[in-house]
Design a protein around this motif. Structure first.
Motif, PDB file in Angstrom:
ATOM      1  N   GLY A  94      60.166  18.162  44.045  1.00  0.00           N
ATOM      2  CA  GLY A  94      61.587  18.976  43.298  1.00  0.00           C
ATOM      3  C   GLY A  94      60.643  20.567  42.667  1.00  0.00           C
ATOM      4  O   GLY A  94      61.814  20.285  41.920  1.00  0.00           O
ATOM      5  N   LEU A  95      59.319  20.333  42.716  1.00  0.00           N
ATOM      6  CA  LEU A  95      59.513  22.021  41.900  1.00  0.00           C
ATOM      7  C   LEU A  95      60.166  23.490  43.230  1.00  0.00           C
ATOM      8  O   LEU A  95      59.580  22.531  44.556  1.00  0.00           O
ATOM      9  CB  LEU A  95      57.982  21.532  41.964  1.00  0.00           C
ATOM     10  CG  LEU A  95      57.459  20.996  40.605  1.00  0.00           C
ATOM     11  CD1 LEU A  95      56.372  20.494  40.497  1.00  0.00           C
ATOM     12  CD2 LEU A  95      57.616  21.081  39.237  1.00  0.00           C
ATOM     13  N   PRO A  96      60.242  23.953  42.395  1.00  0.00           N
ATOM     14  CA  PRO A  96      60.471  25.028  43.811  1.00  0.00           C
ATOM     15  C   PRO A  96      59.465  25.277  44.731  1.00  0.00           C
ATOM     16  O   PRO A  96      58.004  25.229  44.636  1.00  0.00           O
ATOM     17  CB  PRO A  96      60.572  25.940  42.626  1.00  0.00           C
ATOM     18  CG  PRO A  96      59.544  25.791  41.234  1.00  0.00           C
ATOM     19  CD  PRO A  96      59.770  24.513  41.817  1.00  0.00           C
ATOM     20  N   ARG A  97      59.770  26.392  45.478  1.00  0.00           N
ATOM     21  CA  ARG A  97      58.010  26.407  46.598  1.00  0.00           C
ATOM     22  C   ARG A  97      56.727  27.214  46.463  1.00  0.00           C
ATOM     23  O   ARG A  97      55.639  26.361  46.561  1.00  0.00           O
ATOM     24  CB  ARG A  97      58.871  26.740  47.701  1.00  0.00           C
ATOM     25  CG  ARG A  97      57.760  27.711  48.428  1.00  0.00           C
ATOM     26  CD  ARG A  97      59.062  29.255  49.172  1.00  0.00           C
ATOM     27  NE  ARG A  97      57.496  29.828  49.838  1.00  0.00           N
ATOM     28  CZ  ARG A  97      56.720  30.703  49.928  1.00  0.00           C
ATOM     29  NH1 ARG A  97      56.754  30.978  48.719  1.00  0.00           N
ATOM     30  NH2 ARG A  97      56.298  31.249  50.916  1.00  0.00           N
ATOM     31  N   LEU A  98      57.166  28.494  45.622  1.00  0.00           N
ATOM     32  CA  LEU A  98      55.941  28.843  45.168  1.00  0.00           C
ATOM     33  C   LEU A  98      55.200  28.096  43.766  1.00  0.00           C
ATOM     34  O   LEU A  98      53.654  27.970  44.003  1.00  0.00           O
ATOM     35  CB  LEU A  98      56.424  29.723  43.950  1.00  0.00           C
ATOM     36  CG  LEU A  98      56.665  30.981  44.683  1.00  0.00           C
ATOM     37  CD1 LEU A  98      57.576  32.346  44.115  1.00  0.00           C
ATOM     38  CD2 LEU A  98      55.792  32.034  45.726  1.00  0.00           C
ATOM     39  N   VAL A  99      55.679  27.337  43.389  1.00  0.00           N
ATOM     40  CA  VAL A  99      54.649  26.331  42.302  1.00  0.00           C
ATOM     41  C   VAL A  99      54.529  25.352  43.186  1.00  0.00           C
ATOM     42  O   VAL A  99      52.679  24.931  43.305  1.00  0.00           O
ATOM     43  CB  VAL A  99      55.768  25.379  41.342  1.00  0.00           C
ATOM     44  CG1 VAL A  99      54.900  24.152  40.433  1.00  0.00           C
ATOM     45  CG2 VAL A  99      56.221  26.564  39.833  1.00  0.00           C
ATOM     46  N   THR A 100      54.897  24.434  44.429  1.00  0.00           N
ATOM     47  CA  THR A 100      54.772  23.796  45.111  1.00  0.00           C
ATOM     48  C   THR A 100      53.239  24.034  45.537  1.00  0.00           C
ATOM     49  O   THR A 100      52.625  23.338  46.289  1.00  0.00           O
ATOM     50  CB  THR A 100      55.802  22.799  46.345  1.00  0.00           C
ATOM     51  OG1 THR A 100      56.637  22.687  45.368  1.00  0.00           O
ATOM     52  CG2 THR A 100      55.985  22.197  47.038  1.00  0.00           C
ATOM     53  N   GLY A 101      53.694  25.242  46.349  1.00  0.00           N
ATOM     54  CA  GLY A 101      52.349  26.207  47.127  1.00  0.00           C
ATOM     55  C   GLY A 101      51.622  25.784  46.255  1.00  0.00           C
ATOM     56  O   GLY A 101      49.952  25.915  47.037  1.00  0.00           O
ATOM     57  N   SER A 102      51.773  26.353  44.729  1.00  0.00           N
ATOM     58  CA  SER A 102      50.262  26.502  44.547  1.00  0.00           C
ATOM     59  C   SER A 102      49.411  25.496  43.872  1.00  0.00           C
ATOM     60  O   SER A 102      48.390  25.120  44.126  1.00  0.00           O
ATOM     61  CB  SER A 102      50.226  27.383  43.319  1.00  0.00           C
ATOM     62  OG  SER A 102      51.693  26.561  41.881  1.00  0.00           O
ATOM     63  N   ILE A 103      50.115  24.356  43.892  1.00  0.00           N
ATOM     64  CA  ILE A 103      49.382  23.224  43.353  1.00  0.00           C
ATOM     65  C   ILE A 103      49.168  22.304  44.869  1.00  0.00           C
ATOM     66  O   ILE A 103      47.827  21.638  45.249  1.00  0.00           O
ATOM     67  CB  ILE A 103      50.660  21.668  43.222  1.00  0.00           C
ATOM     68  CG1 ILE A 103      51.295  22.382  41.750  1.00  0.00           C
ATOM     69  CG2 ILE A 103      49.958  20.720  43.151  1.00  0.00           C
ATOM     70  CD1 ILE A 103      52.839  21.910  41.558  1.00  0.00           C
TER      71      ILE A 103
END
Length: 406
Positions: free
Chosen positions: A259-268
């Motif tokens: 459920g997180l946006p692409r950029l946040v998901t990508g950094s995780i």
């Protein structure tokens, strides 16, 4: 001459001059004398009037000066008294040099009433902004809230995340740190991630809110090393040593909060895949802050790559990753994503937690002074150490075999 005396003279003085001039008239009649006498009686009255006028003029001057001073004080106080509107409820909030009656987000710089931090106002689980009045945030299934801008590129299931997964594998390949081994990547709810982390034997010391985790296992095998050891009674004994297997740990899976946006998901995901890379390549005995620092540095590097990526490329990737949910773009997404990249980078840089924050600062300084590869070479890899141990064991086996044959 009398007319000249009128200019700027008090009324009583003018009246005296008129009386003196009247008395000089030769044919001064009794009626005129009575008039002059009456005018003389009026002189004290006019003097009092003149005196009152002078006092009034003085008080008027004092009043004018007081108003001028008041205006200057108000003008000076404008710098000390700010009237702002709350970002959330839109009410006026006041702050003086002595009191602070509002909070301000350190990155977004949005001012809001302090009470909104604990009155149940929804907060975006991605960008941390509070929900403004007359704006409806989206609630995710596990109880989290997400703002409309972050929701535009949110990744809601495992299938949606696969293009991003492949993209970050390519990013590692570009760093000459290719991860050849395949392992499952799954997106899960918050409770499932917390439960899985509690059961994990290794763990990665997540302190505040777990948003990702890398699970791996390492098998311990027992090997008999036939190293001859002669005792005092001329008898040979065999020693049993416990050694770890040559090769990498097995990565069971990587879990990411959905459920997180692409950029946040990508950094995780970049962070957790660095955990996987370290495990696969034998870096199993790193200090916790060093390991987390390395993972945060790689996540920061991936965000930097997104900073310089073309707006069209980022928008196309976001559109591809969110197409299955048919979400309509109602915001200026490229502009917001630029801000979100900076927010994620600042979140890593300004973190003051002992593991993530201090670990990032420690490793980032090492990488800045050299490079990521040189920094990694400064840490021991148990994989290389185990290989040398096995070579020694094999050599000992051959020696002992020759000893027995002789």
């Amino acid at each position: 001459m009398v007319g000249g005396a009128f200019l700027g003279a008090p009324v009583s003085e003018i009246l005296k001059l008129v009386i003196e001039e009247a008395k000089k008239v030769k044919d001064f009649k009794p009626l005129s004398q009575d008039l002059a006498s009456t005018m003389e009686r009026l002189v004290p009255i006019f003097k009092e009037i003149d005196s009152m006028q002078q006092r009034c003029n003085g008080e008027l001057i004092v009043l004018i000066k007081t108003l001028e001073r008041a205006e200057k004080m108000v003008s000076n106080s404008r710098a000390k008294l700010h009237m702002e509107h709350c970002y959330v409820c839109k009410d006026i909030i006041i702050s003086t040099a002595q009191r602070i009656e509002y909070n301000e987000h350190p990155f977004w710089l949005e001012k809001y009433c302090a009470c909104h931090d604990f009155d149940g106002t929804p907060k975006c689980c991605s960008c941390e902004r509070l929900e403004p009045k007359e704006t409806n945030y989206v609630i995710i299934g596990d109880g989290r809230w997400i703002c409309l801008e972050c929701n535009e590129s949110s990744i809601r299931d495992t299938y949606e995340c696969q293009p991003l997964h492949f993209e970050i594998r390519e990013f590692f390949k570009g760093l000459n740190m290719e991860i050849e081994k395949q392992f499952p990547l799954v997106l899960v709810e918050k409770q499932a991630l917390n439960t899985a982390e509690e059961e994990d034997k290794i763990g990665h010391h997540h302190e505040v809110s777990t948003r990702g985790c890398c699970f791996s296992e390492e098998v311990i095998i027992t090997s008999v090393s036939r190293i001859p050891k002669m005792q005092s009674n001329n008898m040979l004994i065999e020693e049993i040593e416990t050694v770890r297997p040559v090769g990498e740990s097995k990565i069971i899976s990587v879990m990411i909060l959905y459920g997180l946006p692409r950029l946040v998901t990508g950094s995780i995901l970049a962070h957790e895949m660095m955990h996987a890379w370290l495990r696969i390549n034998g870096y199993r005995d790193l200090e916790p802050d060093v390991e987390e620092g390395l993972c945060q540095v790689v996540a920061h590097m991936w965000l930097e790559s997104q900073t310089y990526a073309s707006t069209n490329g980022a928008a196309a990737s976001s559109s591809a990753s969110s197409s299955s949910h048919m979400r309509v773009n109602t915001t200026n997404e490229p502009m917001f994503e630029e801000k979100l990249v900076e927010f994620c980078k600042k979140h890593i840089e300004k973190d003051d937690s002992p593991l993530y924050g201090l670990g990032f600062n420690r490793v980032h300084e090492m990488v800045t002074n050299s490079s990521l590869h040189q920094t990694l070479r400064g840490f021991p890899s148990r994989k290389l150490k185990t290989e040398r141990q096995v070579q020694i064991l094999e050599s000992n086996r051959r020696t002992f075999s020759n000893f027995k044959g002789s």
